[in-house]
Write an enzyme that holds these catalytic residues in place. Structure first.
Site, PDB file in Angstrom:
ATOM      1  N   GLN A   1       0.849  -1.192   0.000  1.00 43.40           N
ATOM      2  CA  GLN A   1       0.000   0.000   0.000  1.00 43.40           C
ATOM      3  C   GLN A   1       0.888   1.247   0.000  1.00 43.40           C
ATOM      4  OE1 GLN A   1      -2.503  -0.175   3.390  1.00 43.40           O
ATOM      5  NE2 GLN A   1      -3.964   1.310   2.615  1.00 43.40           N
TER       6      GLN A   1
ATOM      7  N   ARG B   1      -7.828  -4.913  20.680  1.00 44.93           N
ATOM      8  CA  ARG B   1      -7.612  -5.565  21.979  1.00 44.93           C
ATOM      9  C   ARG B   1      -6.359  -5.031  22.661  1.00 44.93           C
ATOM     10  NH1 ARG B   1      -7.274 -11.579  20.794  1.00 44.93           N
ATOM     11  NH2 ARG B   1      -7.275 -11.830  23.051  1.00 44.93           N
TER      12      ARG B   1
ATOM     13  N   HIS C   1     -11.223  -4.566   6.307  1.00 44.25           N
ATOM     14  CA  HIS C   1      -9.922  -4.362   6.958  1.00 44.25           C
ATOM     15  C   HIS C   1      -9.508  -2.893   6.788  1.00 44.25           C
ATOM     16  CE1 HIS C   1      -5.736  -4.667   7.950  1.00 44.25           C
ATOM     17  NE2 HIS C   1      -5.309  -4.650   6.709  1.00 44.25           N
TER      18      HIS C   1
END
Ligand code: NAD
Length: 311
Positions: free
Chosen positions: A77, A150, A172
């Site tokens: 990316q 988390r 995502h």
């Protein structure tokens, strides 16, 4: 058991290193000579400090008898580039890669890391004209985003993230959905845990955590050009679940008949993953806003898939 990695870049190399550190598998084969050979040598030198795995580089034929193959090949990316913009470029890469992998390792489960990871599992199926069960070809999806959520919650609340159950679903990155209302800590809803511990969970705090999770890849890419430790750890964990048939709940993406009212799409949801890949999708009780966002992204991914099918 034997594990293959196609793509010896940042993600493939780090996944290999994570497999060695965790002692997952017995033999690790890295596709592509040159860089892959150098990476294999480098990782092999960590073996005496970790677990006894055989590591080697080779061509596609070296993937024979792999139980799982990680697909990490593709173009990365660029700063500011959305994952969906990567689609055409990486679908082309998969046209070359997937059929070669399946010719040599027809029984392997394929785990896709290449972006846009929400779409690439279907791109892989198109590329191979593959009629294997859909759960045999799946993507890491929002496994990494779930880990980011988390870990941020864990450090904010001062508790080991392994005792936080929280899921990021949908696409995502960019438009993923953080399911705040479903978070539990030590069996308690997050709200109750925060009240018990005197932790501020105001809207401002939530928005800051939400923003950090959603923009993590862009922040890291602008600082060091690529992200790879988090995804490397996630891929090693997925392989471990496959090899040991651990039947774990993970937010992977896989072709699914229906998500949020949109047909035949590949968004991430909590799923039961075991030795045969994705076994089941778990629906979540979402609120109206979360469901609307999931539906909107499902439509975006479906459109991208339509464009791919029309090519
Ligand atoms: P990289 O450029 O370092 O490595 C890509 C590798 O793919 C290179 O080794 C290249 O030689 C190889 N490759 C390219 N075309 C190929 C082909 N036709 N056949 C075989 N190999 C080929 O990139 P990276 O940082 O390792 O990222 C790899 C992919 O993983 C990218 O698509 C990236 O966006 C994605 N990624 C996904 C996540 C996730 O959470 N799923 C996280 C980070 C990166």
């Amino acid at each position: 058991m034997k594990v293959g990695i196609v793509g010896a870049g940042f993600v493939g190399a780090t996944a290999g290193y994570a497999l060695v550190m965790q002692g997952v598998g017995r033999e690790l084969v890295r596709k592509n000579m040159g860089r892959a050979e150098a990476e294999a040598d480098d990782i092999r030198h960590a073996v005496p400090f970790a677990h006894p795995l055989e590591i080697r580089a080779g061509g596609y034929e070296a993937l024979a008898e792999c139980r799982a193959v990680l697909l990490c090949a593709g173009v990365g990316q660029r700063p500011g580039e959305t994952r969906l913009h990567l689609l055409q470029r990486n679908a082309q890469v998969f046209r070359e890669v997937v059929s070669a992998v399946l010719t040599n390792a027809p029984e392997a489960l394929l785990v896709v890391a290449s972006n846009p990871v929400d779409v690439m599992p279907l791109a892989a199926r198109f590329a191979a004209l593959c009629d294997a069960p859909p759960g045999r070809v799946f993507g890491s999806g929002t496994t990494l985003d779930t880990a980011r959520f988390r870990s941020l919650l864990g450090s904010y609340c001062g508790i080991d993230p392994q005792h936080i159950h929280a899921y990021v679903i949908g696409e995502h990155g960019d438009s993923e959905v953080l399911t705040w209302l479903l978070v539990t800590v030590g069996g308690m809803p997050l709200e109750s845990f925060a009240a018990l511990r005197g932790i501020d969970l105001s809207e401002t705090v939530r928005q800051e955590i939400d923003h950090q999770v959603r923009s993590a890849a862009y922040t890291i890419i602008s600082g060091k050009s690529a992200t790879y430790y988090g995804i490397g750890g996630a891929l090693a964990r997925i392989v471990k679940v496959i090899l040991h048939n651990q039947r774990s709940v993970m937010t992977v993406c896989v072709p699914t008949p229906e998500v949020a009212g949109v047909s035949n799409v590949t968004l991430s949801m909590p799923r039961l993953v075991g030795g045969n890949g994705v076994l089941q999708t778990f629906p979540l009780p979402l609120n109206e806003q979360e469901n609307a966002r999931l539906c909107e992204r499902a439509r975006v991914v479906r459109r991208a898939l339509d464009e791919l099918e029309d090519e």
